[in-house]
Every structure is written in C-alpha cells, then in structure tokens.
Design a protein around this motif. Structure first.
Motif, PDB file in Angstrom:
ATOM      1  N   GLN A   3       0.809  -1.330  -0.042  1.00  0.00           N
ATOM      2  CA  GLN A   3       0.035  -0.134   0.086  1.00  0.00           C
ATOM      3  C   GLN A   3       1.416   1.213   0.106  1.00  0.00           C
ATOM      4  N   ALA A   4       2.022   0.789   1.059  1.00  0.00           N
ATOM      5  CA  ALA A   4       2.927   2.327   0.750  1.00  0.00           C
ATOM      6  C   ALA A   4       3.771   2.829  -0.712  1.00  0.00           C
ATOM      7  N   LYS A   5       3.557   1.407  -1.404  1.00  0.00           N
ATOM      8  CA  LYS A   5       4.601   1.642  -2.657  1.00  0.00           C
ATOM      9  C   LYS A   5       3.380   1.986  -3.380  1.00  0.00           C
ATOM     10  N   VAL A  49       3.770   5.666  -5.503  1.00  0.00           N
ATOM     11  CA  VAL A  49       4.300   5.353  -7.759  1.00  0.00           C
ATOM     12  C   VAL A  49       2.588   7.095  -7.629  1.00  0.00           C
ATOM     13  N   ILE A  50       1.564   6.853  -7.120  1.00  0.00           N
ATOM     14  CA  ILE A  50       0.272   7.678  -7.160  1.00  0.00           C
ATOM     15  C   ILE A  50       1.143   9.491  -7.103  1.00  0.00           C
ATOM     16  N   GLN A 104      -6.288   2.419 -11.546  1.00  0.00           N
ATOM     17  CA  GLN A 104      -5.982   0.554 -11.585  1.00  0.00           C
ATOM     18  C   GLN A 104      -5.389   0.821  -9.902  1.00  0.00           C
ATOM     19  N   PHE A 105      -4.179   1.343  -9.719  1.00  0.00           N
ATOM     20  CA  PHE A 105      -3.680   2.200  -8.863  1.00  0.00           C
ATOM     21  C   PHE A 105      -5.043   1.999  -7.315  1.00  0.00           C
ATOM     22  N   SER A 106      -5.714   2.938  -7.377  1.00  0.00           N
ATOM     23  CA  SER A 106      -6.437   3.039  -6.667  1.00  0.00           C
ATOM     24  C   SER A 106      -7.903   1.983  -6.371  1.00  0.00           C
ATOM     25  N   SER A 140      -7.585   0.144  -2.891  1.00  0.00           N
ATOM     26  CA  SER A 140      -9.238  -0.628  -1.822  1.00  0.00           C
ATOM     27  C   SER A 140      -9.057  -2.010  -1.520  1.00  0.00           C
ATOM     28  N   ASP A 141      -8.321  -2.811  -2.497  1.00  0.00           N
ATOM     29  CA  ASP A 141      -8.432  -4.505  -2.815  1.00  0.00           C
ATOM     30  C   ASP A 141      -7.385  -5.266  -1.324  1.00  0.00           C
ATOM     31  N   ILE A 142      -6.782  -4.054  -1.556  1.00  0.00           N
ATOM     32  CA  ILE A 142      -4.832  -4.132   0.189  1.00  0.00           C
ATOM     33  C   ILE A 142      -5.937  -4.234   0.688  1.00  0.00           C
ATOM     34  N   SER A 143      -6.564  -2.762   0.604  1.00  0.00           N
ATOM     35  CA  SER A 143      -7.485  -2.008   1.820  1.00  0.00           C
ATOM     36  C   SER A 143      -8.659  -4.041   2.713  1.00  0.00           C
TER      37      SER A 143
END
Length: 405
Positions: free
Chosen positions: A207-209, A213-214, A226-228, A232-235
């Motif tokens: 999530q930090a990486k 990038v964002i 895509q990054f967002s 959400s998936d990681i959260s």
C-alpha cells in the motif's frame, strides 16, 4: 427359583402323602396283629377305629374331613379302611392320619424361598455395588478429568489407569488422542498468529509503494484508477485478515477478560462515531436498560458490525432505527425486499450485496460472539405501509434473555 419353588411344593406334597399312606398301612397291620393276639382293641377317637361287620368290604384309601376335639375344628385326614377276618370274626379297621394342609406347605415354601431370595439380593447388591464402585472408579475419575480438559492447557491429560483391559486400552488411546489434539491446536494457533503477523507487513508495504507511485504524479488517469483499485483490494484484504483472526480467537476462547457492559451506552457511543462518518439519521429508542458481562472489545465489535451492516445495506440513505426493549436490541434499516436466503444470513462469506467493501464476515462475527455469550441473533423482514407508500425493513435483533453470567 419361582419355578423350582412350585416344583418343590408339588414334590413335597406327594412325598408327604406317600409317607402318610405308609404309616396308615403300618398302623392297620399293627391293629390286625393286636386283634389276633388280644381279640379286642380300644378305639382312639378319630385316629383308630375297629368294629365288627357282617360283610367283607374292599380296602379303600381316601381323604375325609373329621372334627378333631383337640383342635376344636374340622381337620383333613387321610383314611385307610378295610375288613379283615381275624379268629373267625370279620372286623372293619379304619386308621387315619392328619394331613399337613397344602396351604401350610405352600406358605412354608414361599416364605423360605422369599427369605432366600431377599438375603441373596441383599448380599449380591452390596457385593456388586462395592465391586462395581471399585471397578468403575477409574472410569468416572477419568471422565471428570476429560470434562475439565482444555486444549489450551500446556499440561498433558493425566488419567488414572485401571486393571480392566478395556479401560486400560481406552486410557492409553485417550492419552495419545488428547496429546495430538493439544499439539495440533498449538500448531494451528501458532500458524494463525504467524500468518496474521506476516500478512500485515507485506500488505502495508504494498500500500505504501502504491501511494508513492500515485503521489509521483507521472501516471495517467487509467493508471490512477488501476492503482486506486489495488489500494481498495489491499485494504479489503487487510480487513478480511483481521476478521478471520478475530473469528479464530473467538473460537479458541481467547477472550477471558469480562466486565459489566452497558449495551445502551455502547450503542450511543457507536452511533456518535458513525454519525461522523455517514450522513444518515440514527433514531434511538430506549425502553429498557441492558447490562451484560462480556469482553469490551467483543461488545464493541458486536455493535460496530450491526450498525455497519445496516449502513452498508440501507436503502436510499433512509434513517436507521435502533430499539432497546425487554432485553432485546434491534437494528432496523430500509430495504426493497427480503433476503433470498434469510436462514444463511449469519453464515461466513454469505452476502447478497454487490458492494466490494463487504467481506461477508460481519454478521458471522456477530453470530459467533452471540454463541459465545449465549445471546440469540435473528433476522426478519417486514413491510410497512406509510403515506400511501410501501416500505420494507430489515430487522436484525439480538436477544440477551438467555445470557448466562
């Protein structure tokens, strides 16, 4: 013994009759010898009678009832009568013997047998009781230890051995089984804790990486989306991990710190927190006070999950009703229609909503907490007609009536 008692009764009766008949024949022979020698014989009332007759009569053996002056009652006698010519005179000789009444024989046998049966019963009862107590004592001792056995204990199960082969085999197998269960439990617990700990770190790094990038600003709109989505998936994965760990801890009985919790206060505090996050009206109706003894963290999770479920599945951001009455807590949110499988609403990973943030574990955690403290969770759906409009309501209720301190 009852059959043998009946057989003994009839056998004894037959023997007595034969003995009486032998005595009658013997007495008749004696009287005949006395008459042949003396020429006369003195009668003995109802026992012996001799009289002269004109005609010969056949010898006859029969039972007869005769008054016995000595007993002052009519008694049953066995009688032998017959004629005999002695010294040219025809004599009729009658000899009798009192018969022991059948009832007396029967009473004697029944009394004897019942006495023997009673004494045998007393003897065998106390013999078997003392023997069985000694025989079964290791079994019940081990049964008590099994009831108090806990897989969380570090100490192995100590059982009492027995001289009985079957109990000895059971004792040996139980020691092996409980030892394996303790080992498996420790390994599973350690694995669960390790997985929980190890997953949090790489998820946080990922999530930090993604945030880095964002924030660099060198990505286009598509990449940003895509990054967002990845964030959400990681959260969601982190939430899922935490909830699974919580379920495992509840199942493993790792919440032992209990205190008196006011459900009323906890609900009000939880509602205040939710009001800061969501622009939804929460209407609280308190008609009773509910206090239960439970772990504070589990009580907080219980209230949070109930309200979170109501918010997530609320229809058109309508108000959410919360009612506390008669040791019951109800959380009511608006809905279009009843769930298609209401009997599965508290099962793991069951969800009818398509919302991505839903893990399908919130209500299963509610059910697990309720089972842990003997609360009763239920779901129902009702249709309310108001101002010419039909409104559906999902009602989730927790009944604290069966709560055991």
């Amino acid at each position: 013994m009852m059959i043998s008692g009946a057989a003994l009764y009839f056998y004894t009766k037959i023997l007595l009759e034969k003995e009486i008949e032998e005595e009658l024949y013997s007495n008749k022979a004696r009287i005949e010898r006395i008459l042949a020698k003396e020429g006369e014989f003195i009668d003995f009332e109802s026992i012996l009678q001799v009289k002269k007759v004109q005609h010969q009569e056949a010898e006859q053996l029969q039972d007869t009832l005769i008054y016995d002056p000595s007993q002052n009652e009519i008694e049953l006698f066995r009688q032998l009568s017959g004629t005999k010519i002695i010294n040219g005179t025809n004599y009729k000789i009658i000899v009798r013997a009192m018969i022991i009444e059948s009832e007396d024989i029967l009473y004697a046998i029944v009394f004897t047998f019942f006495t023997i049966i009673f004494l045998a019963f007393i003897f065998l009862f106390y013999l078997n009781k003392s023997r069985n107590e000694k025989l079964w004592k290791p079994f019940f001792t081990n049964l008590t230890k099994l009831k108090n056995f806990s897989v969380r204990s570090d100490k192995p199960l100590q059982l009492v051995d027995s001289e009985v082969l079957e109990f000895h085999e059971l004792h040996k197998e139980l020691k092996i089984l409980t030892s394996k269960i303790q080992t498996d439990y420790k390994n599973l617990k350690q694995f669960t804790e390790d997985v929980s700990h190890e997953m949090q770190t790489p998820l946080a790094i990922m999530q930090a990486k993604i945030d880095t990038v964002i924030n660099d600003g060198e990505i286009n709109e598509t990449q940003f989306q895509q990054f967002s989505s990845l964030q959400s998936d990681i959260s969601r994965l982190k939430q899922l991990n935490k909830k699974l760990i919580l379920l495992a801890k509840i199942e493993n009985d790792q919440f032992t710190t209990n205190e008196v919790i006011s459900i009323n206060k906890l609900i009000n505090d939880t509602v205040l927190n939710f009001k800061e996050l969501f622009s939804i009206d929460f209407l609280i109706e308190e008609n009773a006070t509910i206090n239960v003894k439970m772990d504070l963290s589990l009580a907080t999770v219980l209230c949070n999950n109930l309200l979170s479920n109501a918010v997530k599945h609320n229809f058109n951001n309508q108000s959410i009703d919360i009612k506390i009455f008669d040791r019951k807590l109800q959380v009511i949110n608006a809905g279009e229609e009843m769930l298609s499988r209401p009997d599965q609403v508290f099962e793991r990973f069951y969800k009818e909503s398509r919302q991505k943030e839903s893990t399908g574990l919130g209500l299963s955690i509610v059910k697990k907490i309720c089972d842990y403290y003997h609360f009763v969770p239920t779901y129902s759906f009702e249709t309310v007609h108001h101002s010419k409009k039909t409104r559906g309501r999902h009602i989730f209720q927790i009944d604290f009536s069966d709560y055991k301190d």
